[in-house]
Design an enzyme around this catalytic site. Sequence first.
Site, PDB file in Angstrom:
ATOM      1  N   GLU A  61      -4.075  -4.242  -4.018  1.00  0.00           N
ATOM      2  CA  GLU A  61      -3.505  -5.071  -2.967  1.00  0.00           C
ATOM      3  C   GLU A  61      -4.481  -6.113  -2.447  1.00  0.00           C
ATOM      4  O   GLU A  61      -4.123  -6.982  -1.655  1.00  0.00           O
ATOM      5  CB  GLU A  61      -3.060  -4.181  -1.785  1.00  0.00           C
ATOM      6  N   LYS A 110      -4.953  17.194   9.380  1.00  0.00           N
ATOM      7  CA  LYS A 110      -4.820  16.851  10.794  1.00  0.00           C
ATOM      8  C   LYS A 110      -4.674  18.130  11.593  1.00  0.00           C
ATOM      9  O   LYS A 110      -3.643  18.781  11.556  1.00  0.00           O
ATOM     10  CB  LYS A 110      -3.613  15.936  10.992  1.00  0.00           C
TER      11      LYS A 110
END
Lengths: 553, 553
Positions: free
Chosen positions: B326, B436
């Site tokens: 990208e 997390k």
Amino acid sequence: MPGATAQTLRPFLWRARRMFPDREIVSRTHEGINRYTYAEYADRVGQLANALDGAGVERGDRVGTFCWNHHRHYETYFAAPSMGAQLHTINPLLPDHHVQYIVENAEDRIILVDPSLVEKLAGAHDEEAFASVEQFVVMGEEVPDTSLENVVDYESFLEAESAEYDWPDLPGDQPAGMCYTSGTTGKPKGVEYTQEMLWAHTMATLPEAGLDLRSSDVVMPVVPMFHVNAWGMPFSTTAAGAKHVYPGPSPSPADLASLIEEEGVTLTAGVPTVWLGLLEYLEENDADMSSLETIVIGGSAAPKSVIRRFDEEYDVDVLHAWGMTEMSPIGTVSRLKPGMESLPAEERYDKQAKQGLLIPGLEMRVVGDDGEELPWDGEAFGELWVRGPWVTTEYFERPEANEEDFEDGWLKTGDVVTVDEEGYVKIVDRAKDVIKSGGEWISSVELENALMAHDGVAEATVVGVPHQRWQERPVAFVVPAASADEETLKTELVEMVKSEFPKWWAPDEVVFIEEVPKTATGKFDKKVLREEYDDESLVEGKTPEDAAPDADD
Amino acid sequence: MPGATAQTLRPFLWRARRMFPDREIVSRTHEGINRYTYAEYADRVGQLANALDGAGVERGDRVGTFCWNHHRHYETYFAAPSMGAQLHTINPLLPDHHVQYIVENAEDRIILVDPSLVEKLAGAHDEEAFASVEQFVVMGEEVPDTSLENVVDYESFLEAESAEYDWPDLPGDQPAGMCYTSGTTGKPKGVEYTQEMLWAHTMATLPEAGLDLRSSDVVMPVVPMFHVNAWGMPFSTTAAGAKHVYPGPSPSPADLASLIEEEGVTLTAGVPTVWLGLLEYLEENDADMSSLETIVIGGSAAPKSVIRRFDEEYDVDVLHAWGMTEMSPIGTVSRLKPGMESLPAEERYDKQAKQGLLIPGLEMRVVGDDGEELPWDGEAFGELWVRGPWVTTEYFERPEANEEDFEDGWLKTGDVVTVDEEGYVKIVDRAKDVIKSGGEWISSVELENALMAHDGVAEATVVGVPHQRWQERPVAFVVPAASADEETLKTELVEMVKSEFPKWWAPDEVVFIEEVPKTATGKFDKKVLREEYDDESLVEGKTPEDAAPDADD
């Protein structure tokens, strides 16, 4: 449509602040040496943007500066463009009527002015021309006595402001900078620089083929910041994360030598006269130049003697560069190619004395009198045309000039050049000064240099005068040295030219004069002579039969 | 509107042809070493553009390549974009169904394919997916036996064509290149590169803060040319006027060593395994590496041991870089700042082992779980977001992916990083792999590296499994070494983690398995484990009470 974020100056400021917070910006001001870091610089840039906001400057407004090279001027370089306004650097050396024309044409909303230039600006001030200007900010800690109204000092202007500024997302075609060309004839022409033009010029001048700026560099632009953004160096030095040194108002050779020595300057830049002055100073005074690696010389041709002396006596590499206001400004840099380092010194200096190689991202062509592209043989000369992402395609509100100076996206530079087989450009004349004779061009500059090398000549200039058959013929205007016998000198000069150049380059007439007329900036003013000798009378009957270019073959 | 000529690749080809006509392009092909100059290269690029014209390729059409690194592939790099078509490099290592999807999605008009890859391409060929493809051009002098139809060899394709091509003026937003990301999940996503993105990436990688390419360099991209334009090096090397060396199909360490020695390579680039292979080769074989100055390592993290060995044993500087499809692709380069050269060697290697500093022209932020920007303290970690002139703002025809991966002009890279006080980025995990727990993040990669350093562990991976109170908790999946006692090992591993990291990073469970599942490219396939352990059963009742992040304080 596929695409990416616009090219703007914002990331350069961001990167210097975040990745090189402790690198220094050193500035010689009328208050003494100022020294701070990128971290403090970025805070002050934020304060300035907030202050400009407060003063009513909006997206697209022009912020004028009338300043020398110092840290406050550098603060305007990022604050004004990055908030969406346009930095308009005004040359304080211009005559008053040009300053008036420029301020009126640009419609500056606010002007930041150096303490030492307040009087000059007040003198140029004119209600009508300055109608758009709502405020003056004096670049210091106090306001001197002045007839200007609505004046505040810079430090008070910034004092109460926050250092945080939410820099907007700007489009790449947002006008970000502006500079006027100061031609010798006609009104100055404005050139606008968009965000992406400044971005592209910055990126193009960082690599080896440009100025080869590195984060370890200490960069001192002596070229004025009102002169096409000091060749872009305030931007490129920031992008590199390098240290800045600004020499302030009217630096003497002693000031420059002391800044180089004390701040460890590695790269500096300016016009030839600055470096001639430094060489003279160094002959009489001791100064440690050992940090200095590169001097970028532009503005006018770098004499080979200067290149040689800096190399031999100080081990400093002169990087000869050429550019134009219309080109943001850098176009060529005379860096040696791989392998050329081993050439004999004089051959190296000859290459370096040329204006050099076009930097990556630009294209050029050399165009002859009838529009055809000329070969790169070091001999054929024609007008240099350039195009690229930091070359403007128009002047501000000057359609008549646009028609003359641009064609199919190319900028017609007005410089007459040769290009050698290696691609090194050499400027041989200005297009308006080149003498067009018999379908070929004669370089007035080369003739002048040859004439002035003669002991009997104090000054000389060569001008083309009209000729029925040959279109133009060269006439030399010579100020003889005190001791010279004019008749002998005349014969010697003509013979000398014939021996060094094609015979048909020899001037048809040598006119002895008391002084070569000069422009305000000290350049030969050939316009005056051309106007005086605008008919054939001077060369009538004097043009030799072998004045045809092919008579030499 | 003020402005300038569009940013395109054209000036780079022009400059190399005109200013460095004799610099070489050397290419290892299946036919042997091919050697020619920029002058000949530019002629062949013109021929190829004429041939593509003749084959019906029009402005905006895509030209696919299915090739290794060689001079013919390099010819397509300038020919296709500069005529206004789009160079689409296809990764020949992809599974057939991905090749089919990519060719169908891109609607390639023509595909250029290496002789050694014809069979692979014929195997992937499918009437429907390849419906847009009108012709195949085999990169050699003859066409091998194949089931493909409308096949011509490259040399015959070019043979009758003129070397002159009138390169058009293209707009900056003209799509010029295309590459698909090969994610482990879902369909590949296409990224289009416009002319100005490729221009900006080229200019940004030339200076010191990028790859520091100089005209004297000899550049050998080992990173495949189908892998985001070989990190842009065919373009940047041309812009610099440097010499190219292309190592051809499947180069062995011996091939690379011999090219470095014989061609005087100064800078080369590739993934870490290539350089591990070269180091191994050099242990057993003599080769002169003295020309080599820099190895650019990217694609995955450069091990510190490789950085150390190249420095100590070969005086070669490893330049660790990071980027993404990208991003055209280069984003960061781990170059030492001024002054860091004098650090102790291990500290230097630690810096170089990080992914480095964002290059000028880009901006980044590190974003925590709740969207706030995190400090640069070398400890806090969050997702890296980037934006800039060579970072795309969308995928080709993938609105759902665009919504996920882009926000307000920022690309959410999916990489979880720390940034130290100096601005050096270090990738600690992929966003989808980070664990997390209790509002804080645990790096699965750091845990894995610690576990795998234990003598009793052959392989290990760490995955977050759901937990009612803490959201997720780490579980280690360990392949024990043959000799290990599992119960002892388990205790040791948990204690080791507790001593090296915050206590709450310790895995709640250690599961012994026979093999870590792997993806087609050999990476750990955590998806398989996550799917298998998608409920709390594994950690139920096992999470210590001090699993709260602040229990450490």
